[in-house]
Design a protein around this motif. Structure first.
Motif, mmCIF file in Angstrom:
data_model
loop_
_atom_site.group_PDB
_atom_site.id
_atom_site.type_symbol
_atom_site.label_atom_id
_atom_site.label_comp_id
_atom_site.label_asym_id
_atom_site.label_seq_id
_atom_site.Cartn_x
_atom_site.Cartn_y
_atom_site.Cartn_z
ATOM 1 N N ILE A 94 60.572 37.636 43.752
ATOM 2 C CA ILE A 94 59.792 38.824 44.094
ATOM 3 C C ILE A 94 58.379 38.584 43.617
ATOM 4 O O ILE A 94 58.139 38.377 42.432
ATOM 5 N N HIS A 95 57.446 38.570 44.564
ATOM 6 C CA HIS A 95 56.050 38.341 44.188
ATOM 7 C C HIS A 95 55.448 39.616 43.627
ATOM 8 O O HIS A 95 55.423 40.639 44.275
ATOM 9 N N GLU A 96 54.982 39.501 42.431
ATOM 10 C CA GLU A 96 54.327 40.614 41.747
ATOM 11 C C GLU A 96 52.836 40.365 41.668
ATOM 12 O O GLU A 96 52.191 40.733 40.707
ATOM 13 N N GLY A 97 52.306 39.681 42.665
ATOM 14 C CA GLY A 97 50.884 39.419 42.691
ATOM 15 C C GLY A 97 50.594 37.935 42.642
ATOM 16 O O GLY A 97 51.481 37.096 42.746
ATOM 17 N N ARG A 124 42.652 37.290 50.104
ATOM 18 C CA ARG A 124 43.738 37.424 51.081
ATOM 19 C C ARG A 124 45.128 37.156 50.499
ATOM 20 O O ARG A 124 46.114 37.057 51.228
ATOM 21 N N GLN A 125 45.211 37.067 49.170
ATOM 22 C CA GLN A 125 46.502 36.840 48.529
ATOM 23 C C GLN A 125 47.236 38.152 48.283
ATOM 24 O O GLN A 125 46.653 39.228 48.316
ATOM 25 N N HIS A 126 48.535 37.985 47.977
ATOM 26 C CA HIS A 126 49.372 39.145 47.652
ATOM 27 C C HIS A 126 48.830 39.820 46.393
ATOM 28 O O HIS A 126 48.575 39.165 45.394
ATOM 29 N N ARG A 127 48.620 41.115 46.454
ATOM 30 C CA ARG A 127 48.043 41.879 45.351
ATOM 31 C C ARG A 127 49.106 42.317 44.354
ATOM 32 O O ARG A 127 50.242 42.457 44.734
ATOM 33 N N PRO A 128 48.704 42.523 43.129
ATOM 34 C CA PRO A 128 47.356 42.389 42.578
ATOM 35 C C PRO A 128 46.985 40.915 42.416
ATOM 36 O O PRO A 128 47.853 40.056 42.225
ATOM 37 N N VAL A 129 45.683 40.642 42.521
ATOM 38 C CA VAL A 129 45.177 39.280 42.384
ATOM 39 C C VAL A 129 44.326 39.208 41.126
ATOM 40 O O VAL A 129 43.438 40.037 40.916
ATOM 41 N N VAL A 160 39.628 41.726 43.447
ATOM 42 C CA VAL A 160 40.219 40.715 42.562
ATOM 43 C C VAL A 160 39.826 41.041 41.136
ATOM 44 O O VAL A 160 38.661 41.322 40.846
ATOM 45 N N ARG A 161 40.807 41.015 40.235
ATOM 46 C CA ARG A 161 40.507 41.197 38.811
ATOM 47 C C ARG A 161 40.075 39.848 38.249
ATOM 48 O O ARG A 161 40.805 38.859 38.355
ATOM 49 N N LEU A 162 38.905 39.815 37.659
ATOM 50 C CA LEU A 162 38.348 38.579 37.141
ATOM 51 C C LEU A 162 38.555 38.507 35.636
ATOM 52 O O LEU A 162 38.263 39.464 34.910
ATOM 53 N N VAL A 163 39.042 37.352 35.176
ATOM 54 C CA VAL A 163 39.275 37.127 33.757
ATOM 55 C C VAL A 163 38.485 35.884 33.358
ATOM 56 O O VAL A 163 38.661 34.809 33.947
ATOM 57 N N ALA A 164 37.629 36.031 32.368
ATOM 58 C CA ALA A 164 36.781 34.925 31.918
ATOM 59 C C ALA A 164 37.580 33.897 31.136
ATOM 60 O O ALA A 164 38.383 34.250 30.282
#
Length: 137
Positions: A7-10, A109-114, A132-136
């Motif tokens: 199951i894809h959760e993102g 265009r990927q399955h969310r959340p990204v 898209v959530r960006l993480v440094a």
């Protein structure tokens, strides 16, 4: 025994710095990637990220092992056109930001959340917006 369906959760996407740090066994990036996978997220990279991140001193066995655990997203004509549109919308030029645009295009265009692991928060924010959530890293 029946196989359980994944199951894809993102999606977790790594830019060049994310892949470089994963290749060098950076503790933070390895932990974030493992956590994402444990939550059912798929780990992906753009095919162009390989070109940007790999250099002469990259250990080929390590590269092959890391890539075997990632889905590599190809960049074809449609993806290039969409990346070009992201550049125009952001007011950026492909000469400097082409690979960032391809990575951003793949991300949106990927399955969310990204979630994207990146060292380039400012430019990726311009390209991805709030999709898209960006993480440094």
């Amino acid at each position: 025994m029946a196989r359980r369906k994944l199951i894809h959760e993102g999606t977790l996407i790594l830019d060049s710095e994310g892949l470089s740090k994963l290749l060098s066994d950076d503790e933070q990036v390895v932990a974030m990637t493992a956590e994402a996978r444990s939550r059912g997220m798929e780990a992906v990279i753009s095919a162009l990220t390989i070109i940007e991140a790999v250099h002469a001193r990259t250990p080929k066995p390590r590269l092959n092992w890391v890539l075997s655990g990632l889905r590599v997203i190809p960049v074809g004509d449609e993806e290039a056109r969409a990346a070009s549109k992201l550049l125009m919308d952001a007011g950026l030029h492909g000469h400097k930001y082409a690979i960032d645009a391809a990575v951003a295009e793949a991300a949106v265009r990927q399955h969310r959340p990204v979630v994207m692991l990146t060292s380039d928060i400012d430019d990726m924010a311009k390209l991805c917006g709030d999709r898209v959530r960006l993480v440094a890293v």
